[in-house]
Each structure stands twice: as C-alpha cells, then as structure tokens.
Enzyme design. Structure first.
Site, PDB file in Angstrom:
ATOM      1  N   TYR A 145      83.503  52.687 -18.271  1.00 39.18           N
ATOM      2  CA  TYR A 145      83.605  54.156 -18.331  1.00 39.18           C
ATOM      3  C   TYR A 145      82.469  54.738 -19.169  1.00 39.18           C
ATOM      4  CZ  TYR A 145      85.245  58.736 -19.965  1.00 39.18           C
ATOM      5  OH  TYR A 145      85.325  60.067 -20.305  1.00 39.18           O
ATOM      6  N   THR A 184      81.109  61.766 -23.333  1.00 36.55           N
ATOM      7  CA  THR A 184      82.239  61.192 -24.056  1.00 36.55           C
ATOM      8  C   THR A 184      81.809  60.418 -25.298  1.00 36.55           C
ATOM      9  OG1 THR A 184      83.931  59.468 -23.868  1.00 36.55           O
ATOM     10  CG2 THR A 184      82.080  59.271 -22.409  1.00 36.55           C
TER      11      THR A 184
END
Ligand code: NAD
Ligand code: UGA
Length: 292
Positions: free
Chosen positions: A128, A105
């Site tokens: 995250y 990501t």
C-alpha cells in the site's frame, strides 16, 4: 469561490470534504464508483474530459486504502492508487488547473525515523505504502514534464464519524457495543498519530487554496498514542468492560507513525489540534446514531 472536482466523494474523508467545501461556498463535483457522489463511475473507465471542464482544483481521494490487505490484493492497489492517478494526470495536460491534490499517506514512511519529515527518507513496509509513494512520484513526473501543479498530502490515520469499517476505531467501537472482544495486532505498543477527520479536511482545503506546490506535506500531529492507550479511552467512553484478543503483529504495520508538522504549519498555516478524546466522542456518537 472556486470549482473543485473531488474523487472518492462517497468515501470517509471525501464525504466530509465535499460537505465542508460546499459549506464554504465552493462549487463541487463529487465522483465515486459507489453511490453517494454526483457522478457515479469508475475512474479507470470514465470519460474524464467533460468532468474536468472549468475545474480549478482536483482533490484525488479515490484509491485503495488499508495497509494490511495490500499484500494479498496488490492488483487492486495498483489500479486504485496508481492507474487512477495516471489517468487523471494525463487528462489534466494542457488544462488551466490551479492544483492537483493527491491523497497520500503516512505509510510511505515505513521504517523512516520518527517524527517523519517530508524531506527525509521514505521506506515503505507495505505494498500500500509503495503504491502511494509511486503515485507521488507520478505527480512529480507530470509536474516537471507537463507543468501540472501538485501537492501530496500524507494523511496520518484519520478517524471520526463515518470512518471506514475496516479501520481500528470503527472495529473497536463496534466490538465494544456488541460485547465482543477487541482484536489487537501485536502487543498494542505500536504508536499512531491519529488525525481527526475535520482537521484533515481543513488542511486539505487550505493546501488547495494556498500557493504551496510541488511537494508532499504531512497531515497529522494531533494525537500520537499507543493502541493500548486508545483502547483505554474507548473503554472509558463506551463505559463497557473491554476484553482484548491479541493476534500476531500484522505484516506491513508500522511500529510508529509520528508527523513532523513544520511544513504543514509553514506552507498551509494550520495544524491538527482536536484532542483524541473529543474526536473519539464524536465518532462514538455517530456509531450510536447508526444503531438507533
Ligand atoms: P474510502 O475507501 O472511504 O474512500 C475512497 C473512495 O474511493 C471510496 O468511496 C471508493 O469507492 C472510491 N474509489 C476507489 N477506487 C475508485 C475508482 N477506480 N473509481 C472511482 N472511485 C473509486 O477511504 P478514505 O479512508 O476516505 O481514504 C481516502 C483516501 O485517503 C484514500 O486514497 C486513502 O488511501 C487515503 N488515506 C486515508 C487515510 C485514512 O486514515 N483514512 C490515511 C492516509 C491516506
Ligand atoms: C490507516 C488507514 O487504514 C490507511 O488507509 C492509511 O493510509 C494509514 O492509516 C496511514 O495513516 O497511512 P492504520 O494506521 O493501519 O492505517 O489504521 P487503523 O486501521 O486505524 O489501525 C491503527 C492501529 O491499530 C494499527 O497499528 C493496527 O495494527 C491496529 N489495529 C487495527 C489493531 O490492533 N486491531 C484492529 O482490529 C485494527
């Protein structure tokens, strides 16, 4: 034609990837803990060995996505992003795998300077982002010690039909269609390098089949705009007046994401190019069809 195992196959990106791989003639097994995949089960407990027999490419999209919830639900992020990755990599030891592709990501970059380069710093500002960076490091560890060929694709905010309901464009289209106010975190000046899902899928397929190995690669660079600019486009597309409700900035949200796509271009021979307006129209038509 090749044999793929796609994890997270019932998810947003996974469902598009499975369709595209099958359309290209590949043999695909999709796994997910939600219905909609060929094999329904949890990667934390499934017997993986029979699933991996004869598999040449594993695309590991299953995981716990979403930036803002990762403070309060850290165990789910550890399990979804780290433990599933470790379990798969361990099961792939001594198998004749051609490539393991990890869904990483843009959130690994955090406070890094933009446009972000893969060989530059990664300084996550959310749990995250940290779990995905750790998953990349796990791939590197298994690459160096067990010879597993890997690539980590750092996707930048993906959108399009079937986008997750917690993501911005889904929430805003639904709010506009329901006549509800759109919520924005902060003043809306944050910038995102939005990536159309078909571009993300093309990059994934090509990254699998090209020789590149042992590195992270940015998958983004289609349309870098501010949240406010994106909302203006959504207002024009829906033809509805939009009321904005401003909330405090969300902890863990990056100020800006912008991908340097030199490595993607050089190693994969592709760059996302779908104009934001065109991709938003596709997503809007999908929301309308859902309501018909
Ligand atoms: P998604 O939630 O729609 O898909 C993920 C799927 O994984 C879900 O269907 C879920 O049921 C499955 N899953 C999760 N844990 C599992 C487990 N233990 N066992 C089996 N299945 C499990 O998310 P998405 O938006 O399609 O994202 C796919 C991947 O790409 C995720 O890893 C996400 O972190 C990453 N990513 C997404 C974006 C984006 O903008 N959508 C950007 C960067 C990275
Ligand atoms: C998205 C995905 O959710 C992550 O899984 C993914 O890893 C990440 O992209 C990434 O590229 O790394 P995010 O950029 O937060 O994360 O995606 P959106 O939910 O679409 O949010 C885009 C922007 O809109 C953010 O700046 C967010 O603060 C803002 N937003 C979101 C709002 O202002 N209001 C909302 O209701 C939702």
């Amino acid at each position: 034609m090749a044999r793929f195992l796609v994890t997270g196959a019932a998810g947003f990106i996974g469902s598009h990837l499975v369709e595209a791989l099958r359309a290209a003639g590949h043999d695909v097994i999709g796994v997910d803990r939600r219905p909609g995949a060929d094999v329904v089960g949890d990667l934390l407990t499934l017997d993986l060995a029979p699933l991996l027999d004869g598999v040449e490419y594993v695309v590991h999209l299953a995981g716990q996505p979403g930036v803002r919830e990762s403070w309060s639900q850290f165990p789910a992020y550890l399990a979804g992003n780290l433990q599933t990755t470790q379990r798969l990599l361990e099961s792939l030891r001594d198998r004749p795998l051609k490539k393991f592709i990890l869904a990483s990501t843009s959130s690994v970059y955090g406070e890094a300077p933009m446009p972000a380069r893969e060989d530059g710093p990664a300084m996550p500002v959310s749990p995250y982002g940290l779990t995905k960076l750790a998953a990349e490091k796990l791939c590197d560890l298994y690459g160096r010690t067990a010879g597993i060929p890997w690539v980590a694709l750092r996707y930048f905010t993906v959108y399009g039909p079937r986008q997750r309901p917690d993501m911005a464009f889904s929430r805003w289209f639904n709010a506009a269609l329901d006549g509800e106010p759109i919520q924005i975190y902060g003043d809306g000046s944050q910038l995102r390098d939005f990536t159309y899902v078909a571009d993300a899928v093309t990059a994934t397929q090509r990254a699998a089949l090209n020789p590149v190995v042992g590195v992270p690669i940015n998958v983004g660079g289609g349309s870098a705009v501010t949240v406010r600019e994106a909302i203006r486009l959504i207002a024009a597309i829906t033809g509805r007046p939009i009321r904005i409700r401003q909330l405090p900035p969300a902890p863990g949200d990056m100020r800006e994401t912008r991908a340097d796509t030199e490595r993607l271009w050089r190693e994969v021979g592709f760059r996302p190019s779908t104009p934001l307006e065109e991709g938003l129209w596709q997503q809007y038509r999908w929301h309308l069809a859902q309501r018909a």
